[in-house]
Design an enzyme around this catalytic site. Structure first.
Site, PDB file in Angstrom:
ATOM      1  N   GLY A   1       0.861  -1.184   0.000  1.00  0.00           N
ATOM      2  CA  GLY A   1       0.000   0.000   0.000  1.00  0.00           C
ATOM      3  C   GLY A   1       0.891   1.226   0.000  1.00  0.00           C
ATOM      4  N   ALA A   2       0.486   2.255   0.776  1.00  0.00           N
ATOM      5  CA  ALA A   2       1.257   3.498   0.808  1.00  0.00           C
ATOM      6  C   ALA A   2       2.657   3.262   1.386  1.00  0.00           C
ATOM      7  CB  ALA A   2       0.505   4.540   1.621  1.00  0.00           C
TER       8      ALA A   2
ATOM      9  N   LYS B   1       5.498   6.859  19.636  1.00  0.00           N
ATOM     10  CA  LYS B   1       4.822   7.165  18.360  1.00  0.00           C
ATOM     11  C   LYS B   1       3.333   7.419  18.609  1.00  0.00           C
ATOM     12  CE  LYS B   1       4.623   7.579  13.894  1.00  0.00           C
ATOM     13  NZ  LYS B   1       4.069   6.688  12.918  1.00  0.00           N
TER      14      LYS B   1
ATOM     15  N   ASN C   1      -0.140   9.530  17.090  1.00  0.00           N
ATOM     16  CA  ASN C   1      -1.247   8.814  16.432  1.00  0.00           C
ATOM     17  C   ASN C   1      -2.548   8.833  17.242  1.00  0.00           C
ATOM     18  OD1 ASN C   1       1.345   6.831  15.331  1.00  0.00           O
ATOM     19  ND2 ASN C   1      -0.058   7.756  13.860  1.00  0.00           N
TER      20      ASN C   1
ATOM     21  N   SER D   1      -3.593   7.954   8.086  1.00  0.00           N
ATOM     22  CA  SER D   1      -4.042   6.753   7.366  1.00  0.00           C
ATOM     23  C   SER D   1      -5.370   6.235   7.926  1.00  0.00           C
ATOM     24  CB  SER D   1      -2.964   5.677   7.363  1.00  0.00           C
ATOM     25  OG  SER D   1      -2.787   5.155   8.636  1.00  0.00           O
TER      26      SER D   1
ATOM     27  N   GLU E   1      -7.798   0.953  12.674  1.00  0.00           N
ATOM     28  CA  GLU E   1      -6.804   0.271  13.532  1.00  0.00           C
ATOM     29  C   GLU E   1      -7.054   0.632  15.008  1.00  0.00           C
ATOM     30  OE1 GLU E   1      -3.243   1.717  11.234  1.00  0.00           O
ATOM     31  OE2 GLU E   1      -2.716  -0.393  11.267  1.00  0.00           O
TER      32      GLU E   1
HETATM   33  N1  LIG Z   1       0.345   6.104   5.528  1.00  0.00           N
HETATM   34  C1  LIG Z   1       1.170   6.685   6.388  1.00  0.00           C
HETATM   35  O1  LIG Z   1       1.628   7.834   6.174  1.00  0.00           O
HETATM   36  C2  LIG Z   1       1.612   5.986   7.626  1.00  0.00           C
HETATM   37  C3  LIG Z   1       1.134   4.716   7.951  1.00  0.00           C
HETATM   38  N2  LIG Z   1       1.621   4.072   9.062  1.00  0.00           N
HETATM   39  C4  LIG Z   1       1.170   2.720   9.402  1.00  0.00           C
HETATM   40  O2  LIG Z   1       1.619   1.842   8.379  1.00  0.00           O
HETATM   41  C5  LIG Z   1       0.729   0.725   8.238  1.00  0.00           C
HETATM   42  C6  LIG Z   1       0.309   0.623   6.768  1.00  0.00           C
HETATM   43  O3  LIG Z   1      -0.442   1.786   6.442  1.00  0.00           O
HETATM   44  P1  LIG Z   1      -0.702   2.283   4.951  1.00  0.00           P
HETATM   45  O4  LIG Z   1       0.435   1.958   4.088  1.00  0.00           O
HETATM   46  O5  LIG Z   1      -1.141   3.695   5.063  1.00  0.00           O
HETATM   47  O6  LIG Z   1      -1.937   1.357   4.543  1.00  0.00           O
HETATM   48  P2  LIG Z   1      -2.566   1.072   3.089  1.00  0.00           P
HETATM   49  O7  LIG Z   1      -4.005   0.814   3.298  1.00  0.00           O
HETATM   50  O8  LIG Z   1      -2.159   2.122   2.127  1.00  0.00           O
HETATM   51  O9  LIG Z   1      -1.835  -0.272   2.649  1.00  0.00           O
HETATM   52  C7  LIG Z   1      -2.133  -1.544   3.152  1.00  0.00           C
HETATM   53  C8  LIG Z   1      -1.852  -2.516   2.028  1.00  0.00           C
HETATM   54  O10 LIG Z   1      -1.843  -3.852   2.513  1.00  0.00           O
HETATM   55  C9  LIG Z   1      -2.511  -4.645   1.544  1.00  0.00           C
HETATM   56  N3  LIG Z   1      -2.948  -5.910   2.149  1.00  0.00           N
HETATM   57  C10 LIG Z   1      -3.728  -6.087   3.239  1.00  0.00           C
HETATM   58  N4  LIG Z   1      -3.879  -7.405   3.479  1.00  0.00           N
HETATM   59  C11 LIG Z   1      -3.192  -8.056   2.514  1.00  0.00           C
HETATM   60  C12 LIG Z   1      -2.979  -9.420   2.217  1.00  0.00           C
HETATM   61  N5  LIG Z   1      -3.517 -10.387   2.968  1.00  0.00           N
HETATM   62  N6  LIG Z   1      -2.223  -9.745   1.140  1.00  0.00           N
HETATM   63  C13 LIG Z   1      -1.674  -8.780   0.374  1.00  0.00           C
HETATM   64  N7  LIG Z   1      -1.845  -7.449   0.597  1.00  0.00           N
HETATM   65  C14 LIG Z   1      -2.590  -7.108   1.662  1.00  0.00           C
HETATM   66  C15 LIG Z   1      -3.663  -3.777   1.092  1.00  0.00           C
HETATM   67  O11 LIG Z   1      -4.232  -4.285  -0.093  1.00  0.00           O
HETATM   68  P3  LIG Z   1      -5.789  -4.016  -0.488  1.00  0.00           P
HETATM   69  O12 LIG Z   1      -5.763  -2.807  -1.369  1.00  0.00           O
HETATM   70  O13 LIG Z   1      -6.205  -5.227  -1.211  1.00  0.00           O
HETATM   71  O14 LIG Z   1      -6.540  -3.790   0.789  1.00  0.00           O
HETATM   72  C16 LIG Z   1      -2.914  -2.461   0.918  1.00  0.00           C
HETATM   73  O15 LIG Z   1      -2.273  -2.411  -0.326  1.00  0.00           O
HETATM   74  C17 LIG Z   1      -0.424   0.999   9.222  1.00  0.00           C
HETATM   75  O16 LIG Z   1      -0.183   0.331  10.438  1.00  0.00           O
HETATM   76  C18 LIG Z   1      -0.350   2.539   9.446  1.00  0.00           C
HETATM   77  O17 LIG Z   1      -0.887   2.924  10.686  1.00  0.00           O
HETATM   78  C19 LIG Z   1       2.612   4.625   9.830  1.00  0.00           C
HETATM   79  C20 LIG Z   1       3.108   5.868   9.553  1.00  0.00           C
HETATM   80  C21 LIG Z   1       2.615   6.664   8.484  1.00  0.00           C
HETATM   81  C1  LIG Z   2       2.344  11.959  10.552  1.00  0.00           C
HETATM   82  C2  LIG Z   2       3.340  11.122  11.251  1.00  0.00           C
HETATM   83  C3  LIG Z   2       4.671  11.612  10.781  1.00  0.00           C
HETATM   84  C4  LIG Z   2       3.348  11.368  12.735  1.00  0.00           C
HETATM   85  O1  LIG Z   2       4.455  10.863  13.379  1.00  0.00           O
HETATM   86  C5  LIG Z   2       3.142   9.645  11.019  1.00  0.00           C
HETATM   87  O2  LIG Z   2       4.131   8.974  10.886  1.00  0.00           O
HETATM   88  C6  LIG Z   2       1.833   8.928  11.030  1.00  0.00           C
HETATM   89  O3  LIG Z   2       0.870   9.328  10.393  1.00  0.00           O
HETATM   90  O4  LIG Z   2       1.756   7.868  11.665  1.00  0.00           O
END
Ligand SMILES: NC(=O)C1=CN([C@@H]2O[C@H](COP(=O)(O)OP(=O)(O)OC[C@H]3O[C@@H](n4cnc5c(N)ncnc54)[C@H](OP(=O)(O)O)[C@@H]3O)[C@@H](O)[C@H]2O)C=CC1
Ligand SMILES: CC(C)(CO)C(=O)C(=O)O
Length: 318
Positions: free
Chosen positions: A16-17, A199, A203, A269, A281
């Site tokens: 994902g992201a 962290k 959040n 997110s 979450e």
């Molecule tokens: N985005 C951000 O800026 C930040 C995020 N985080 C943390 O990072 C983590 C990820 O967040 P984020 O990247 O935003 O989430 P996203 O929703 O963008 O990405 C999650 C990805 O995981 C995939 N996925 C889920 N289950 C499976 C599976 N069984 N097999 C394959 N792929 C799977 C999803 O696919 P599908 O499209 O099919 O659902 C999706 O592509 C979270 O814990 C978030 O709190 C931490 C800091 C910053």
């Molecule tokens: C925005 C930021 C930088 C806060 O630490 C982040 O990492 C989050 O969204 O979890």
């Protein structure tokens, strides 16, 4: 004769992201990176991954090594898990399938004790680590990621067959080194639990309030009442951490508050999950810290109320 040291093979479980951003950065730095996808598999197999980054400019990885099943992935030395925490226990079969016998599995996720539901389902030979990402990224469309700001990843050891502290730190340093080799700031952390609490100071207020109030950071920081709520919630996280034995450095909450004023308008997110009707979450970011603080005799009424409101929203949304 000089020995050639090959770069580790990296697998991304959940592109994902977060998974997409760090995977693309590592691939561009020359690592052999393999991406496991679900709903976006066809788009990424066809068009690769695109990142529109305010920090690095436009980045493209095409072709990307995309997979719809872990069985098709090569054995990986490092697995970076970029899924949401809501389904960690379900990931064990895919992780085991894609991992070399002594692979390192790094959960790039927010929240407390997110490793605990996965650990009993993995063989002891796999090292489990946690990574805290300080970054603002979101998915714009299939295979398309917007990177607004920041980027660091801090890494800590959770569990595995290695009990020697020096050897554990060597593994953590190796993980941080991967990110640094890709131009990403990364620190090895001696105490993952402390770092996860730290962290949460960001959040717990911002993720939840963005959903409850339907506002990004710019609006939340522009309003006197929401500013007070954020500060009060941050103070409760610091109290909860202290009750559990983790001292948040003095001034840390103020530092995050000021940092957020300087960030571009960012929708956490959790807000994107709400908007796309995905589960929030809540367990990792609210329920576990609340339970840990309560068990230590510490009540956190503002966080408790926020959690209850979010639970109401989540139950009606998914
Ligand atoms: N985005 C951000 O800026 C930040 C995020 N985080 C943390 O990072 C983590 C990820 O967040 P984020 O990247 O935003 O989430 P996203 O929703 O963008 O990405 C999650 C990805 O995981 C995939 N996925 C889920 N289950 C499976 C599976 N069984 N097999 C394959 N792929 C799977 C999803 O696919 P599908 O499209 O099919 O659902 C999706 O592509 C979270 O814990 C978030 O709190 C931490 C800091 C910053
Ligand atoms: C925005 C930021 C930088 C806060 O630490 C982040 O990492 C989050 O969204 O979890």
């Amino acid at each position: 004769m000089s020995e050639t040291v090959s770069k580790p093979v990296v697998g991304i479980i959940g592109t994902g992201a977060i998974g997409g951003f760090y995977g693309v950065m590592l691939a561009r730095a020359g690592f052999d990176v393999h991406f496991l996808l679900r709903s976006e598999f066809s788009a990424v197999a066809e068009r690769g991954l695109q990142i529109n980054s305010a920090v690095h400019g436009p980045l493209t990885l095409h072709p990307a090594n995309a997979y719809s099943a872990a069985e098709d992935m090569p054995p990986c030395d490092w697995l970076l898990v970029g899924t949401k925490t809501t389904s960690n226990a379900d990931l064990a079969p895919a992780i085991i399938q894609a991992a070399k016998p002594d692979a390192k599995v790094l959960l790039l996720q927010n929240g407390l004790d997110v490793e605990d539901s996965l650990r009993p389902l993995l063989p002891d030979s796999l090292h489990l680590l946690g990574g805290l990402c300080l970054i603002c990224v979101h998915r714009e469309g299939p295979g398309q990621i917007t990177h607004q700001a920041l980027g660091a990843v801090n890494v800590g050891y959770h569990s595995g067959s290695t009990i020697d502290e020096v050897a554990r730190m060597a593994i953590v340093e190796e993980g941080a080194g991967l990110f640094r080799a890709a131009g990403i700031d990364s620190q090895a952390m001696a105490n993952l639990h402390q770092a996860r609490w730290q962290k949460l100071v960001w959040n717990i207020p911002y993720n939840g309030l963005s959903v409850l109030l339907g506002a990004g950071t710019e609006a939340l920081m522009a309003d006197a009442d929401s500013r007070l709520s954020i500060q009060a919630l941050m103070a409760e996280v610091v109290l909860g951490a202290k009750a559990c034995g983790y001292e948040i450095p003095p001034g840390y909450a103020e530092y995050l508050f000021t940092m957020t004023e300087k960030m571009p308008d960012y929708w956490p997110s959790m807000y994107h999950d709400f908007a796309h009707k995905r589960p929030l979450e809540l367990e990792a970011i609210y329920a576990r810290p609340l339970a840990a603080a309560n068990a230590a005799g510490c009540e956190l009424p503002r966080i408790e109320a926020l959690y209850r409101h979010l639970g109401f929203i989540d139950r009606r949304n998914t």
